[in-house]
Design a protein around this motif. Structure first.
Motif, PDB file in Angstrom:
ATOM      1  N   ILE A  55      -3.474 -11.272  -6.822  1.00  0.00           N
ATOM      2  CA  ILE A  55      -2.064 -10.958  -6.609  1.00  0.00           C
ATOM      3  C   ILE A  55      -1.974  -9.571  -5.981  1.00  0.00           C
ATOM      4  N   HIS A  56      -1.355  -9.491  -4.792  1.00  0.00           N
ATOM      5  CA  HIS A  56      -1.180  -8.221  -4.106  1.00  0.00           C
ATOM      6  C   HIS A  56       0.071  -7.499  -4.637  1.00  0.00           C
ATOM      7  N   ASN A  57       0.140  -6.214  -4.335  1.00  0.00           N
ATOM      8  CA  ASN A  57       1.307  -5.429  -4.740  1.00  0.00           C
ATOM      9  C   ASN A  57       2.611  -5.963  -4.154  1.00  0.00           C
ATOM     10  N   ASN A  58       2.537  -6.599  -2.979  1.00  0.00           N
ATOM     11  CA  ASN A  58       3.739  -7.145  -2.349  1.00  0.00           C
ATOM     12  C   ASN A  58       4.124  -8.516  -2.904  1.00  0.00           C
ATOM     13  N   GLY A  59       3.382  -8.973  -3.918  1.00  0.00           N
ATOM     14  CA  GLY A  59       3.679 -10.252  -4.549  1.00  0.00           C
ATOM     15  C   GLY A  59       2.932 -11.426  -3.965  1.00  0.00           C
TER      16      GLY A  59
END
Length: 222
Positions: free
Chosen positions: A124-128
């Motif tokens: 899961i990336h910080n941008n969702g």
């Protein structure tokens, strides 16, 4: 008067004992998914479920509750835990290992939809953004993704046991290789936590954790 009060107290205790005894026994469901729940007189329980692609077991304590009993599993080690994180090239890598860091035995089944014999990983990336299916050709118990963006979490899941929730591991800045220890002994454990089981004469209704399977079991009779 005192004798009467003692008698009433004894009758009350007997009633409580009978109420507890009324749910004691073995409950089963056959067919496509074979299930067995045993409520023992000492307030211990055991639970087993086995079907196509389904397997789980639990043991612990049961307690009386409104409408039935609650089940609480004995503690067991988590199936997954972060063993090590380090920097490693231009890919995000998730590697499954034994608790001592040694490679897992055998090889993942090529028939597994996850390519990892039921052990799955996602990022899961910080941008969702969620990255699910990685490239598994770098090693038999490893998956990888092209490294891009800022990583927030590593998610690992146990498709061998649909009764366990995924484990979310916080990402560490600058580190791209995550070695995840797998406790094989815990892989099939079911974590009941005061889960309510509805009890009626001769049967129980149970909803399994996480997967939400509703099971109707019948009480064995002599």
């Amino acid at each position: 008067m005192k004798a009467l009060m003692v008698s009433l107290a004894l009758l009350g205790m007997a009633g409580i004992a009978q109420a507890a005894e009324s749910v004691v026994g073995v409950y089963k469901q056959g067919g496509y998914v074979a299930t067995k729940l045993e409520l023992k007189a000492d307030h211990r329980f055991s639970f087993e479920i086995l079907g196509s692609g389904i397997k789980g077991e639990a043991s612990g304590l049961w307690e009386k509750a409104d409408g039935g009993v609650t089940l609480t599993t004995d503690p067991f080690p988590p199936t997954f835990r972060l063993l090590e994180a380090k920097a490693d090239g231009d890919h995000w890598v998730v590697e499954f290992v034994q608790p001592d860091g040694q490679p897992l035995p055998g090889k993942p089944s090529p028939r597994s939809s996850l390519g990892m014999s039921g052990l799955g990983a996602a990022l899961i990336h910080n941008n969702g953004q969620v990255l699910t299916m990685g490239n598994g050709d770098i090693g038999p118990w490893q998956v990888s993704w092209q490294r891009e963006g800022v990583l927030k979490q590593v998610v690992v899941a146990n498709a061998l046991n649909v009764f366990q929730a995924p484990t979310f591991i916080p990402a560490q800045p600058g580190l791209s290789r995550y070695r995840i220890a797998v406790d094989i002994a815990s892989a099939y454990k079911i974590p009941f936590n005061k889960s309510l089981v509805s009890v009626s004469p001769g049967s129980v209704e149970l909803v399994t954790p996480e997967s939400g399977y509703k099971l109707n079991l019948s009480k064995e009779t002599d």
